[in-house]
Design a protein around this motif. Sequence first.
Motif, PDB file in Angstrom:
ATOM      1  N   GLU A  21       0.848  -1.194   0.000  1.00 59.70           N
ATOM      2  CA  GLU A  21       0.000   0.000   0.000  1.00 59.70           C
ATOM      3  C   GLU A  21       0.882   1.242   0.000  1.00 59.70           C
ATOM      4  OE1 GLU A  21      -3.552   0.707   2.730  1.00 59.70           O
ATOM      5  OE2 GLU A  21      -2.132   2.222   3.457  1.00 59.70           O
ATOM      6  N   ARG A  68       0.498   5.361   0.283  1.00 63.31           N
ATOM      7  CA  ARG A  68      -0.462   6.398   0.665  1.00 63.31           C
ATOM      8  C   ARG A  68       0.179   7.781   0.494  1.00 63.31           C
ATOM      9  NH1 ARG A  68      -4.304   5.753   5.887  1.00 63.31           N
ATOM     10  NH2 ARG A  68      -4.363   3.697   4.891  1.00 63.31           N
ATOM     11  N   THR A  85      -3.166   0.308  -3.738  1.00 63.00           N
ATOM     12  CA  THR A  85      -2.619  -0.985  -3.343  1.00 63.00           C
ATOM     13  C   THR A  85      -2.305  -1.785  -4.594  1.00 63.00           C
ATOM     14  OG1 THR A  85      -4.777  -2.073  -3.194  1.00 63.00           O
ATOM     15  CG2 THR A  85      -3.953  -0.986  -1.200  1.00 63.00           C
TER      16      THR A  85
END
Length: 325
Positions: free
Chosen positions: A275, A277, A296
Amino acid sequence: MDTATHITMGVAVGGLATVDPAVQQDPALFQAVLIGAIVGSHAPDFDTLFKLKDNATYIRHHRGASHSPIAVLLWSFLVSGVIFLFSPDVNYLHLWLWVLFSVFLHVFVDIFNAYGTQALKPFVDKWIAVGFINTFDPLIFVLYIAGIFAWLLGADPRYTFGIVFFIVFLYYIKRYMDKREIVKLMENYFDDVEKVITQPTIRHNIWRVAVVTKDQFFVARSEDGHVEIKDAFDRMPLPDTTEMNAALQDANVKSFINFSPVYRYEIDRFDDYTEIRFIDLRYRAKDRYPFVAVVTMDKFYNIITSYTGWVYSEDKLQKKLEPLT
């Protein structure tokens, strides 16, 4: 500006239009101009319809081309043209000029909040966000409402809205001076400052601030001239890796990066997926940064799911991602 303020501003422009002798002497033209000013003052935000497609499209295009100089002209011709179809006997030139003014005013005032616009597109793609007027400013809204009520009670709209717009003008100057003081405060407080991004709040003495220095990002709060550092992050360039390059091709991430002038990133690797971010540092609220882009991918760097937008809890963010997995 928010929708309510844009609409009340449109009413104010319609009232101010009575300084034009042609509008003042022709009731049909006055009605056409008033309707045109109200619609025109909101027309550029019709691009909100992009949200019906997805957040990435909305974030990438809201206040983009719809707020450009070309769009200002197109909106003015479209709005005045439609009204003219139903009122063909009115003076079209005066109608168009007042609609043009209302559309221009919409775009002009939008550059002063933290969200900003691409007001010079397609000549310059950069977002212009001066950041010294809150998206909803109670004082500005109350001034327009007070002017409208005074008009309804019989006050001359020429003088009423002339005074209202003059006070709003002075208020903008005052808020600009406030921002200058905030920027100076941050430049004196931090070393090697490269950029100071301000976000005013509804409370005039409180500002959210993101500061970019040579090596770090600082998120701060300024209240009555006092600086409180909320967070500090090391400034790390985006790595030139296969996983990051894959993430940067995602539509949600592209929209986020196109819009955000200051952000950091996090990479979390799990057994089955990775993932990444991206976190905008301008909108800190209740110890969270609600504006994010998340992507992801599997071990072969194929995108599994992604999302961008404002989310105020981790649970809600995961729910946004779940239907896409």
